[in-house]
Every structure is written in structure tokens, then in C-alpha cells.
Scaffold this motif. Structure first.
Motif, PDB file in Angstrom:
ATOM      1  N   ALA A 104       0.860  -1.183   0.000  1.00 13.51           N
ATOM      2  CA  ALA A 104       0.000   0.000   0.000  1.00 13.51           C
ATOM      3  C   ALA A 104       0.896   1.232   0.000  1.00 13.51           C
ATOM      4  O   ALA A 104       1.903   1.277   0.715  1.00 13.51           O
ATOM      5  CB  ALA A 104      -0.886   0.003   1.233  1.00 13.51           C
ATOM      6  N   HIS A 105       0.546   2.211  -0.812  1.00 17.18           N
ATOM      7  CA  HIS A 105       1.283   3.467  -0.872  1.00 17.18           C
ATOM      8  C   HIS A 105       0.418   4.556  -0.245  1.00 17.18           C
ATOM      9  O   HIS A 105      -0.743   4.713  -0.622  1.00 17.18           O
ATOM     10  CB  HIS A 105       1.610   3.836  -2.325  1.00 17.18           C
ATOM     11  N   THR A 106       0.991   5.281   0.694  1.00 12.89           N
ATOM     12  CA  THR A 106       0.242   6.324   1.387  1.00 12.89           C
ATOM     13  C   THR A 106       0.957   7.660   1.257  1.00 12.89           C
ATOM     14  O   THR A 106       2.150   7.723   0.964  1.00 12.89           O
ATOM     15  CB  THR A 106       0.080   6.000   2.882  1.00 12.89           C
ATOM     16  N   HIS A 107       0.209   8.704   1.520  1.00 18.35           N
ATOM     17  CA  HIS A 107       0.725  10.065   1.444  1.00 18.35           C
ATOM     18  C   HIS A 107       0.108  10.837   2.598  1.00 18.35           C
ATOM     19  O   HIS A 107      -1.057  10.620   2.955  1.00 18.35           O
ATOM     20  CB  HIS A 107       0.316  10.678   0.102  1.00 18.35           C
ATOM     21  N   CYS A 108       0.867  11.742   3.188  1.00 17.25           N
ATOM     22  CA  CYS A 108       0.351  12.537   4.293  1.00 17.25           C
ATOM     23  C   CYS A 108       0.875  13.966   4.186  1.00 17.25           C
ATOM     24  O   CYS A 108       2.084  14.178   4.073  1.00 17.25           O
ATOM     25  CB  CYS A 108       0.769  11.929   5.628  1.00 17.25           C
ATOM     26  N   ASN A 109      -0.033  14.924   4.188  1.00 18.08           N
ATOM     27  CA  ASN A 109       0.340  16.338   4.262  1.00 18.08           C
ATOM     28  C   ASN A 109       0.129  16.796   5.693  1.00 18.08           C
ATOM     29  O   ASN A 109      -0.863  16.426   6.332  1.00 18.08           O
ATOM     30  CB  ASN A 109      -0.525  17.182   3.327  1.00 18.08           C
ATOM     31  N   VAL A 110       1.057  17.619   6.177  1.00 20.24           N
ATOM     32  CA  VAL A 110       0.972  18.134   7.537  1.00 20.24           C
ATOM     33  C   VAL A 110       0.881  19.655   7.451  1.00 20.24           C
ATOM     34  O   VAL A 110       1.708  20.295   6.790  1.00 20.24           O
ATOM     35  CB  VAL A 110       2.203  17.722   8.380  1.00 20.24           C
ATOM     36  N   TYR A 111      -0.129  20.215   8.119  1.00 19.21           N
ATOM     37  CA  TYR A 111      -0.388  21.653   8.061  1.00 19.21           C
ATOM     38  C   TYR A 111      -0.356  22.277   9.444  1.00 19.21           C
ATOM     39  O   TYR A 111      -0.673  21.623  10.440  1.00 19.21           O
ATOM     40  CB  TYR A 111      -1.775  21.922   7.466  1.00 19.21           C
ATOM     41  N   ASP A 112      -0.018  23.564   9.489  1.00 23.44           N
ATOM     42  CA  ASP A 112      -0.175  24.367  10.698  1.00 23.44           C
ATOM     43  C   ASP A 112      -1.677  24.600  10.846  1.00 23.44           C
ATOM     44  O   ASP A 112      -2.325  25.125   9.942  1.00 23.44           O
ATOM     45  CB  ASP A 112       0.572  25.687  10.536  1.00 23.44           C
ATOM     46  N   SER A 113      -2.245  24.218  11.958  1.00 31.34           N
ATOM     47  CA  SER A 113      -3.687  24.314  12.161  1.00 31.34           C
ATOM     48  C   SER A 113      -4.172  25.760  12.170  1.00 31.34           C
ATOM     49  O   SER A 113      -5.294  26.035  11.761  1.00 31.34           O
ATOM     50  CB  SER A 113      -4.073  23.650  13.485  1.00 31.34           C
ATOM     51  N   TYR A 114      -3.340  26.675  12.627  1.00 33.66           N
ATOM     52  CA  TYR A 114      -3.760  28.070  12.740  1.00 33.66           C
ATOM     53  C   TYR A 114      -3.725  28.800  11.396  1.00 33.66           C
ATOM     54  O   TYR A 114      -4.606  29.590  11.100  1.00 33.66           O
ATOM     55  CB  TYR A 114      -2.867  28.814  13.740  1.00 33.66           C
ATOM     56  N   THR A 115      -2.700  28.540  10.590  1.00 31.70           N
ATOM     57  CA  THR A 115      -2.519  29.291   9.337  1.00 31.70           C
ATOM     58  C   THR A 115      -2.894  28.504   8.090  1.00 31.70           C
ATOM     59  O   THR A 115      -3.085  29.076   7.031  1.00 31.70           O
ATOM     60  CB  THR A 115      -1.053  29.731   9.169  1.00 31.70           C
TER      61      THR A 115
END
Length: 127
Positions: A104-115
Motif C-alpha cells: 500500500a502506498h500512502t501520502h500525508c500532508n501536515v499543516y499548521d492548524s492556525y494558518t
């Protein structure tokens, strides 16, 4: 402990840190990092992001496979796009891009919750 029980415990742990939303194609986890996991001035820790990325992508594969697939990491990478973001609240958006009988190939984006600014991108291959 069976794989289903282990994944359920990981899901509960993520929920204890913040909000978890499941959608058909992705898993969204918003986490307020505990003080002991944040460096001075709210700089995020790469190891903490990697750990959460590992959990969210593995849970996404488990969900996509409807519990029929063991999830064992065989490759993972994390790229910190903006390592100067000063935040204690992050949003992880994980997606299972490809699932077949072998990997299985996965991808994850991580963001600043405030901006809403993207701070990291991760990928993981599981079998």
C-alpha cells in the motif's frame, strides 16, 4: 493482541491528543502537541511528526483494506517544508493512494492548524 485491537488502540490514542475525522478517502487528525513534545518557542519535533505520520498512514491503510491487511512499514520518508513554523497544533491529512495485494502506498500532508500553511509531506509504503 490482534492487529484490529492494536489499530483501535492507536486510533484511541490519536483521539486523546486531538480531533480525528474519517472520510472515505482520507483520515484527518488535528493534534495539539503536548508541551513535552514541543521544542522551545513551539518549534515542532521531526520525530513527533514522523510518529504521528506513521500512525495515521497505517490506520488509513487498515481502514482502506477493511481490516484484511496487516500493516507493516517497509519504507517511510518525511520532508519538512517549513521547519520554522512556530505552532503547537498540527493537522495531518493521510490518504491511501494505492492498495493492492502486496503493498500500500500512502501520502500525508501536515499543516499548521492556525494558518493552514503546509509544514511537511510524508510518504509511507506498507505491506
Amino acid at each position: 493482541m490482534c492487529i484490529r485491537d492494536r489499530c483501535y488502540k492507536e486510533f484511541q490514542l490519536l483521539q486523546s491528543f486531538g480531533k480525528v475525522k474519517t472520510k472515505p478517502n482520507n483520515l484527518i487528525v488535528e493534534i495539539k502537541l503536548p508541551k513535552e513534545h514541543v521544542e522551545s518557542q513551539f518549534f515542532h519535533l521531526g520525530s513527533m511528526i514522523t510518529t504521528i505520520l506513521d500512525d495515521t498512514t497505517a490506520l488509513m491503510v487498515f481502514k482502506a483494506a477493511q481490516g484484511r491487511k496487516l500493516v507493516v512499514s517497509i519504507d517511510m520518508n518525511l520532508s519538512l517544508i517549513d521547519n520554522e513554523t512556530q505552532t503547537d497544533k498540527l493537522v495531518f491529512v493521510s490518504e491511501c493512494q494505492e492498495l493492492n495485494h502486496i503493498v500500500a502506498h500512502t501520502h500525508c500532508n501536515v499543516y499548521d492548524s492556525y494558518t493552514g500553511k503546509k509544514v511537511a509531506i510524508g510518504r509511507q509504503v506498507l505491506r
